[in-house]
Motif scaffolding. Structure first.
Motif, short mmCIF file in Angstrom:
data_model
loop_
_atom_site.label_atom_id
_atom_site.label_comp_id
_atom_site.label_asym_id
_atom_site.label_seq_id
_atom_site.Cartn_x
_atom_site.Cartn_y
_atom_site.Cartn_z
N ASP A 181 -39.70 -31.61 41.17
CA ASP A 181 -38.85 -32.72 41.62
C ASP A 181 -38.94 -33.84 40.59
OD1 ASP A 181 -37.95 -35.17 42.99
OD2 ASP A 181 -37.90 -33.93 44.78
N TYR A 231 -32.17 -45.50 40.98
CA TYR A 231 -32.05 -44.08 40.67
C TYR A 231 -30.71 -43.56 41.15
CZ TYR A 231 -32.89 -39.04 41.10
OH TYR A 231 -32.79 -37.67 41.03
N GLY A 274 -29.52 -40.24 40.07
CA GLY A 274 -29.45 -38.78 40.09
C GLY A 274 -30.06 -38.15 38.85
N THR A 275 -30.15 -36.82 38.90
CA THR A 275 -30.72 -36.03 37.81
C THR A 275 -29.71 -34.97 37.38
OG1 THR A 275 -32.96 -36.34 38.67
CG2 THR A 275 -32.62 -34.51 37.15
N ASN A 322 -36.54 -38.47 46.81
CA ASN A 322 -36.23 -37.07 46.53
C ASN A 322 -35.17 -36.96 45.45
OD1 ASN A 322 -38.00 -36.11 48.54
ND2 ASN A 322 -36.43 -36.43 50.11
N GLU A 323 -35.22 -35.85 44.75
CA GLU A 323 -34.26 -35.61 43.67
C GLU A 323 -32.86 -35.37 44.22
OE1 GLU A 323 -35.31 -32.89 40.22
OE2 GLU A 323 -33.75 -31.69 41.21
N LYS A 324 -31.86 -35.87 43.51
CA LYS A 324 -30.46 -35.62 43.85
C LYS A 324 -29.66 -35.39 42.58
CE LYS A 324 -29.33 -40.57 44.08
NZ LYS A 324 -28.79 -41.66 44.94
N ILE A 325 -28.52 -34.75 42.73
CA ILE A 325 -27.69 -34.41 41.57
C ILE A 325 -26.95 -35.65 41.10
CG2 ILE A 325 -25.81 -32.97 40.73
CD1 ILE A 325 -26.57 -30.91 42.81
#
Length: 281
Positions: A124, A69, A71-72, A2-5
């Motif tokens: 996402d 990964y 974060g985004t 899942n995407e995270k900051i």
């Protein structure tokens, strides 16, 4: 996944700090006071420069650190993060995909040509980058696969009852297509905003036969309406003749009158009346 900051701060703040550090280094060098602190500040300043990056509107940066990964970043403008983070640009803008015209069989086995337009965007970023190899190609292939499967679930045209058909129920078909495409693309972090049929026709080899079938259905429907109206008019005529006592008719003459009126009312051409100048009987 899942995407995270991801970690990032305003690039303007870091730029101001680095500018102050550069002024400090230049002033120390001008005075000939080259100490360990000056060298350390210089190294940190140079090392921090690759950490700057720009995020355009409706874009994101997916960051990884040695294959992991981290974060985004979706905040727009000049940003700064740890220079060792690798950054990949992902567009969040809404896109259109128009499929090729495909030949499939509808629910009744008739060959048809069909195409769709899908409006989608990335929701996402982590799933879009890491769950599938190429999310754009994934969207294209899965959309066409969903369209093919949906087309085989409905007939091209509505023949009886309230059955949902591709041609007569565009809203219901579009909603069903959107749901099926979304189910297929959910694992790729893609959200489907709209899906609709852009082209729908019978295949050329059966187009003439199906056109004749549609014309025959239209003629039958029109004739049914005409006959219903004619029967009502004949019934009204006989009732009024009987109530007003204009003429008394036996069953044989009533049958003849009904036959003549139905011929006149239901004929698709102008009728030629025959005037009887003799006795009624």
């Amino acid at each position: 996944m899942n995407e995270k900051i991801g970690f990032s701060i305003s690039g303007y703040v870091v730029f101001t700090i680095l500018l102050a550090a550069a002024v400090f280094i230049v002033s120390q060098a001008a005075m000939g006071n080259i100490e360990i602190l000056t060298v350390l500040v210089f190294i940190l300043t140079v090392s921090a420069m690759p950490g700057f990056f720009m995020v355009q509107p409706n874009q994101a940066k997916v960051m990884t650190f040695f294959g992991s990964y981290v974060g985004t970043v979706k905040a727009g403008g000049l940003r700064w993060t740890i220079p060792l983070f690798m950054r990949r640009v992902i567009s969040l803008r809404i896109r259109n995909f128009e499929s090729n015209q495909m030949k499939v069989n509808d629910n009744h086995g008739n060959p048809i040509e069909i195409a769709t337009v899908v409006v989608w965007s990335v929701d996402d970023t982590a799933e879009a980058v890491f769950e599938v190899d190429d999310y754009i190609s994934f969207v294209n292939i899965q959309s066409e696969s969903a369209l093919r499967n949906m087309a085989t679930s409905y007939p091209y045209d509505q023949h009886e009852g309230d059955d949902i058909a591709l041609r007569s129920h565009p809203q219901e078909v579009s909603e069903a297509l959107k749901i099926e495409i979304q189910q297929r693309l959910g694992k790729a972090g893609v959200i489907v905003h709209e899906a609709r049929i852009s082209h729908l026709a019978y295949a050329p080899e059966i187009a003439n036969a199906m056109l004749q079938r549609q014309q025959a259905s239209a003629i039958i429907a029109a004739r049914r309406l005409i006959v219903d109206g004619a029967v009502g008019m004949v019934e009204m005529a006989l009732k009024q003749l009987s109530e007003k006592g204009i003429v008394e008719l036996d069953e044989e003459r009533k049958a003849a009158m009904v036959s003549n009126l139905l011929v006149v009312l239901c004929s698709d051409k102008s009728t030629q009346p025959v005037v009887n100048t003799g006795s009624l009987y």
